[in-house]
Design a protein around this motif. Structure first.
Motif, PDB file in Angstrom:
ATOM      1  N   PRO A  81      20.372   3.427  80.296  1.00  0.00           N
ATOM      2  CA  PRO A  81      19.833   2.337  80.487  1.00  0.00           C
ATOM      3  C   PRO A  81      20.193   1.858  81.489  1.00  0.00           C
ATOM      4  CG  PRO A  81      20.682   1.205  78.893  1.00  0.00           C
ATOM      5  CD  PRO A  81      20.920   2.280  78.774  1.00  0.00           C
ATOM      6  N   ARG A  82      20.124   1.112  83.157  1.00  0.00           N
ATOM      7  CA  ARG A  82      20.629   0.190  84.094  1.00  0.00           C
ATOM      8  C   ARG A  82      20.723  -0.832  83.344  1.00  0.00           C
ATOM      9  NH1 ARG A  82      20.155   1.790  88.958  1.00  0.00           N
ATOM     10  NH2 ARG A  82      21.848   0.645  88.852  1.00  0.00           N
ATOM     11  N   ASN A  83      20.329  -1.635  82.712  1.00  0.00           N
ATOM     12  CA  ASN A  83      20.376  -2.409  82.251  1.00  0.00           C
ATOM     13  C   ASN A  83      20.520  -2.803  80.552  1.00  0.00           C
ATOM     14  OD1 ASN A  83      22.129  -4.852  84.406  1.00  0.00           O
ATOM     15  ND2 ASN A  83      20.259  -3.265  85.544  1.00  0.00           N
ATOM     16  N   ARG A  84      20.944  -3.881  80.108  1.00  0.00           N
ATOM     17  CA  ARG A  84      20.950  -3.688  78.428  1.00  0.00           C
ATOM     18  C   ARG A  84      21.745  -4.783  78.018  1.00  0.00           C
ATOM     19  NH1 ARG A  84      19.497   0.017  74.240  1.00  0.00           N
ATOM     20  NH2 ARG A  84      19.073  -1.551  72.459  1.00  0.00           N
ATOM     21  N   ILE A  85      21.259  -5.673  77.112  1.00  0.00           N
ATOM     22  CA  ILE A  85      21.256  -6.952  76.851  1.00  0.00           C
ATOM     23  C   ILE A  85      21.457  -6.653  74.847  1.00  0.00           C
ATOM     24  CG2 ILE A  85      21.422  -9.562  76.283  1.00  0.00           C
ATOM     25  CD1 ILE A  85      20.184 -10.097  79.397  1.00  0.00           C
ATOM     26  N   THR A  86      22.237  -6.727  74.350  1.00  0.00           N
ATOM     27  CA  THR A  86      21.978  -6.587  72.923  1.00  0.00           C
ATOM     28  C   THR A  86      22.761  -7.280  72.116  1.00  0.00           C
ATOM     29  OG1 THR A  86      21.610  -5.152  71.378  1.00  0.00           O
ATOM     30  CG2 THR A  86      23.887  -5.198  72.518  1.00  0.00           C
ATOM     31  N   LYS A  87      22.750  -7.318  70.684  1.00  0.00           N
ATOM     32  CA  LYS A  87      23.529  -8.494  69.983  1.00  0.00           C
ATOM     33  C   LYS A  87      24.271  -8.105  69.437  1.00  0.00           C
ATOM     34  CE  LYS A  87      19.748 -11.104  69.552  1.00  0.00           C
ATOM     35  NZ  LYS A  87      18.851 -11.182  68.143  1.00  0.00           N
ATOM     36  N   GLY A 101      26.918  -6.146  66.351  1.00  0.00           N
ATOM     37  CA  GLY A 101      26.322  -4.656  65.253  1.00  0.00           C
ATOM     38  C   GLY A 101      25.563  -4.441  65.276  1.00  0.00           C
ATOM     39  N   LYS A 102      24.969  -4.460  66.758  1.00  0.00           N
ATOM     40  CA  LYS A 102      24.103  -3.109  66.616  1.00  0.00           C
ATOM     41  C   LYS A 102      24.588  -2.268  67.117  1.00  0.00           C
ATOM     42  CE  LYS A 102      20.024  -5.878  65.993  1.00  0.00           C
ATOM     43  NZ  LYS A 102      19.020  -5.723  65.351  1.00  0.00           N
ATOM     44  N   ARG A 103      23.695  -0.600  66.835  1.00  0.00           N
ATOM     45  CA  ARG A 103      24.358   0.315  67.969  1.00  0.00           C
ATOM     46  C   ARG A 103      23.372   0.638  69.082  1.00  0.00           C
ATOM     47  NH1 ARG A 103      22.659   6.248  68.211  1.00  0.00           N
ATOM     48  NH2 ARG A 103      24.645   7.254  67.182  1.00  0.00           N
ATOM     49  N   SER A 124      28.311   5.944  72.357  1.00  0.00           N
ATOM     50  CA  SER A 124      27.101   5.442  71.379  1.00  0.00           C
ATOM     51  C   SER A 124      28.926   4.100  71.198  1.00  0.00           C
ATOM     52  CB  SER A 124      27.032   6.409  70.650  1.00  0.00           C
ATOM     53  OG  SER A 124      26.389   7.271  70.658  1.00  0.00           O
ATOM     54  N   LEU A 125      27.981   3.082  71.454  1.00  0.00           N
ATOM     55  CA  LEU A 125      28.954   2.414  70.499  1.00  0.00           C
ATOM     56  C   LEU A 125      27.912   1.421  68.516  1.00  0.00           C
ATOM     57  CD1 LEU A 125      28.664   1.646  73.511  1.00  0.00           C
ATOM     58  CD2 LEU A 125      29.041  -0.818  72.988  1.00  0.00           C
ATOM     59  N   GLU A 126      28.749   1.835  67.856  1.00  0.00           N
ATOM     60  CA  GLU A 126      28.145   2.263  66.460  1.00  0.00           C
ATOM     61  C   GLU A 126      28.224   0.416  65.906  1.00  0.00           C
ATOM     62  OE1 GLU A 126      28.064   4.697  65.842  1.00  0.00           O
ATOM     63  OE2 GLU A 126      28.970   5.716  66.945  1.00  0.00           O
ATOM     64  N   SER A 127      28.866   0.264  66.717  1.00  0.00           N
ATOM     65  CA  SER A 127      28.716  -1.635  66.566  1.00  0.00           C
ATOM     66  C   SER A 127      29.214  -2.549  67.608  1.00  0.00           C
ATOM     67  CB  SER A 127      28.687  -2.379  65.106  1.00  0.00           C
ATOM     68  OG  SER A 127      28.876  -3.240  64.583  1.00  0.00           O
ATOM     69  N   ALA A 128      28.306  -2.519  68.410  1.00  0.00           N
ATOM     70  CA  ALA A 128      28.777  -3.591  69.087  1.00  0.00           C
ATOM     71  C   ALA A 128      29.364  -4.401  68.903  1.00  0.00           C
ATOM     72  CB  ALA A 128      27.141  -3.581  70.564  1.00  0.00           C
ATOM     73  N   ILE A 129      30.378  -4.844  69.669  1.00  0.00           N
ATOM     74  CA  ILE A 129      31.041  -6.494  69.545  1.00  0.00           C
ATOM     75  C   ILE A 129      31.311  -6.907  71.277  1.00  0.00           C
ATOM     76  CG2 ILE A 129      31.939  -6.266  67.875  1.00  0.00           C
ATOM     77  CD1 ILE A 129      34.923  -5.650  69.988  1.00  0.00           C
ATOM     78  N   PRO A 130      31.418  -8.561  71.702  1.00  0.00           N
ATOM     79  CA  PRO A 130      30.988  -8.960  72.931  1.00  0.00           C
ATOM     80  C   PRO A 130      32.054  -8.698  73.510  1.00  0.00           C
ATOM     81  CG  PRO A 130      30.395 -11.013  71.189  1.00  0.00           C
ATOM     82  CD  PRO A 130      30.979  -9.583  70.510  1.00  0.00           C
ATOM     83  N   ASN A 131      32.972  -8.220  73.201  1.00  0.00           N
ATOM     84  CA  ASN A 131      34.269  -8.284  74.274  1.00  0.00           C
ATOM     85  C   ASN A 131      34.181  -6.248  74.547  1.00  0.00           C
ATOM     86  OD1 ASN A 131      35.805  -5.961  72.452  1.00  0.00           O
ATOM     87  ND2 ASN A 131      37.262  -7.012  72.305  1.00  0.00           N
ATOM     88  N   GLN A 132      33.103  -5.467  74.102  1.00  0.00           N
ATOM     89  CA  GLN A 132      32.597  -4.663  74.693  1.00  0.00           C
ATOM     90  C   GLN A 132      31.377  -4.710  76.246  1.00  0.00           C
ATOM     91  OE1 GLN A 132      31.535  -2.336  71.080  1.00  0.00           O
ATOM     92  NE2 GLN A 132      32.672  -0.994  71.319  1.00  0.00           N
ATOM     93  N   THR A 133      31.305  -6.080  76.517  1.00  0.00           N
ATOM     94  CA  THR A 133      30.564  -6.483  77.585  1.00  0.00           C
ATOM     95  C   THR A 133      31.407  -6.010  78.820  1.00  0.00           C
ATOM     96  OG1 THR A 133      29.841  -8.505  76.579  1.00  0.00           O
ATOM     97  CG2 THR A 133      30.078  -8.429  78.975  1.00  0.00           C
ATOM     98  N   ALA A 134      30.888  -4.874  79.652  1.00  0.00           N
ATOM     99  CA  ALA A 134      31.372  -4.557  80.504  1.00  0.00           C
ATOM    100  C   ALA A 134      30.557  -3.474  81.749  1.00  0.00           C
ATOM    101  CB  ALA A 134      32.943  -3.247  80.558  1.00  0.00           C
ATOM    102  N   ARG A 168      24.994  -1.999  83.006  1.00  0.00           N
ATOM    103  CA  ARG A 168      25.576  -3.082  82.772  1.00  0.00           C
ATOM    104  C   ARG A 168      24.937  -3.384  81.302  1.00  0.00           C
ATOM    105  NH1 ARG A 168      28.256  -7.184  85.391  1.00  0.00           N
ATOM    106  NH2 ARG A 168      27.358  -5.485  87.711  1.00  0.00           N
ATOM    107  N   LEU A 169      25.834  -4.004  80.452  1.00  0.00           N
ATOM    108  CA  LEU A 169      25.606  -3.604  78.939  1.00  0.00           C
ATOM    109  C   LEU A 169      26.699  -5.182  78.429  1.00  0.00           C
ATOM    110  CD1 LEU A 169      24.866  -2.934  76.313  1.00  0.00           C
ATOM    111  CD2 LEU A 169      27.830  -2.315  75.730  1.00  0.00           C
ATOM    112  N   THR A 170      25.704  -6.089  78.109  1.00  0.00           N
ATOM    113  CA  THR A 170      25.933  -7.844  77.742  1.00  0.00           C
ATOM    114  C   THR A 170      25.756  -7.630  76.057  1.00  0.00           C
ATOM    115  OG1 THR A 170      24.728  -8.307  79.817  1.00  0.00           O
ATOM    116  CG2 THR A 170      25.531  -9.951  78.210  1.00  0.00           C
ATOM    117  N   VAL A 171      26.861  -7.730  75.702  1.00  0.00           N
ATOM    118  CA  VAL A 171      26.816  -7.651  73.779  1.00  0.00           C
ATOM    119  C   VAL A 171      27.197  -9.384  73.760  1.00  0.00           C
ATOM    120  CG1 VAL A 171      27.618  -7.077  72.126  1.00  0.00           C
ATOM    121  CG2 VAL A 171      27.850  -5.743  73.566  1.00  0.00           C
ATOM    122  N   LEU A 172      25.648  -9.903  73.367  1.00  0.00           N
ATOM    123  CA  LEU A 172      25.547 -11.408  73.159  1.00  0.00           C
ATOM    124  C   LEU A 172      26.599 -11.892  70.997  1.00  0.00           C
ATOM    125  CD1 LEU A 172      22.354 -12.348  74.502  1.00  0.00           C
ATOM    126  CD2 LEU A 172      25.024 -12.551  75.314  1.00  0.00           C
TER     127      LEU A 172
END
Lengths: 113, 111
Positions: free
Chosen positions: A8-14, A16-18, A77-87, A109-113
């Protein structure tokens, strides 16, 4: 149509999510790359690939994996997203030998909350 | 460690002036050099490629390469406010298939 596309062009996730980011290109280039960009740190190489059977780690591959499904498709793929992968994440192709011009997709633009 | 270095700026120039952006690199075997323009939040856009010593001109842009001194520069003539962006210098590292990027110079063209 754009030569290098990303979804996607933008993604907000939490945390631990893949997450999977996809990249397609119509330039016919063999080489494909994934970078991330953080403010003040410039572009950093995550993974790169010469063809579907040849995948190589870049300088910051921990926490990421890739798949080269075809010459034209390279997913991250980000197997288990963490906030410092926001970029900002960019896919790029590497061009014809001798010219070696690299072309970038529009970015995700990925944001990991 | 192969490196590409740029002054981060901001470099401020008045509209209509020449903007001069510089880049030095450490790997003497590099053969391919690139300048990208990046607007805030957007992807890098290739604006110039240069492979041999000397000047290469394309419209208002001129790239200059000096392999002996290991520097590459970009001149923008008749600078416009729309040229305000970050300019990334990149060097292709032969044998590694990797591109080494500088952190970019921010250019501000003042109307």
């Amino acid at each position: 149509d754009a030569d290098v596309t990303q979804t996607p062009r933008n993604r907000i996730t939490k945390t631990g999510k893949r997450i999977m980011l996809e990249c397609s290109q119509t330039k016919g280039h063999d080489r494909m790359y994934w970078y991330r960009q953080d403010p003040g740190l410039g572009l950093r190489l995550i993974y790169y690939s010469f063809d579907v059977k040849d995948i190589n780690k870049g300088e910051i591959s921990d926490g990421y994996s890739v798949s080269r499904q075809a010459q034209a498709k390279f997913s991250l793929s980000l197997e288990s997203a963490i906030p410092n992968q926001t970029a900002l994440y960019f896919c790029a192709t590497g061009g014809i030998a001798g010219l070696n011009e690299q072309f970038f997709g529009p970015g995700t633009r990925l944001t990991v909350l | 460690q192969k490196e590409v270095e740029q002054n981060s700026g901001p470099l401020s120039v008045p509209e209509g002036a020449i903007a001069s952006l510089n880049c030095t690199y450490s790997d003497r075997v590099s053969q391919s050099f690139f300048w990208y323009r990046q607007y805030s939040g957007k992807s890098p856009e290739l604006i110039m490629s240069i492979y041999s010593n000397g000047d290469k001109e394309d419209g208002r842009f001129t790239a200059q390469l000096n392999k002996a001194s290991q520097y590459v520069s970009l001149l923008i003539r008749d600078s416009q406010p729309s040229d305000s962006a970050t300019y990334l210098c990149a060097v292709y590292a032969p044998g590694t298939y990797k591109y080494i990027f500088g952190t970019g110079t921010r250019l501000k063209v003042l109307a």
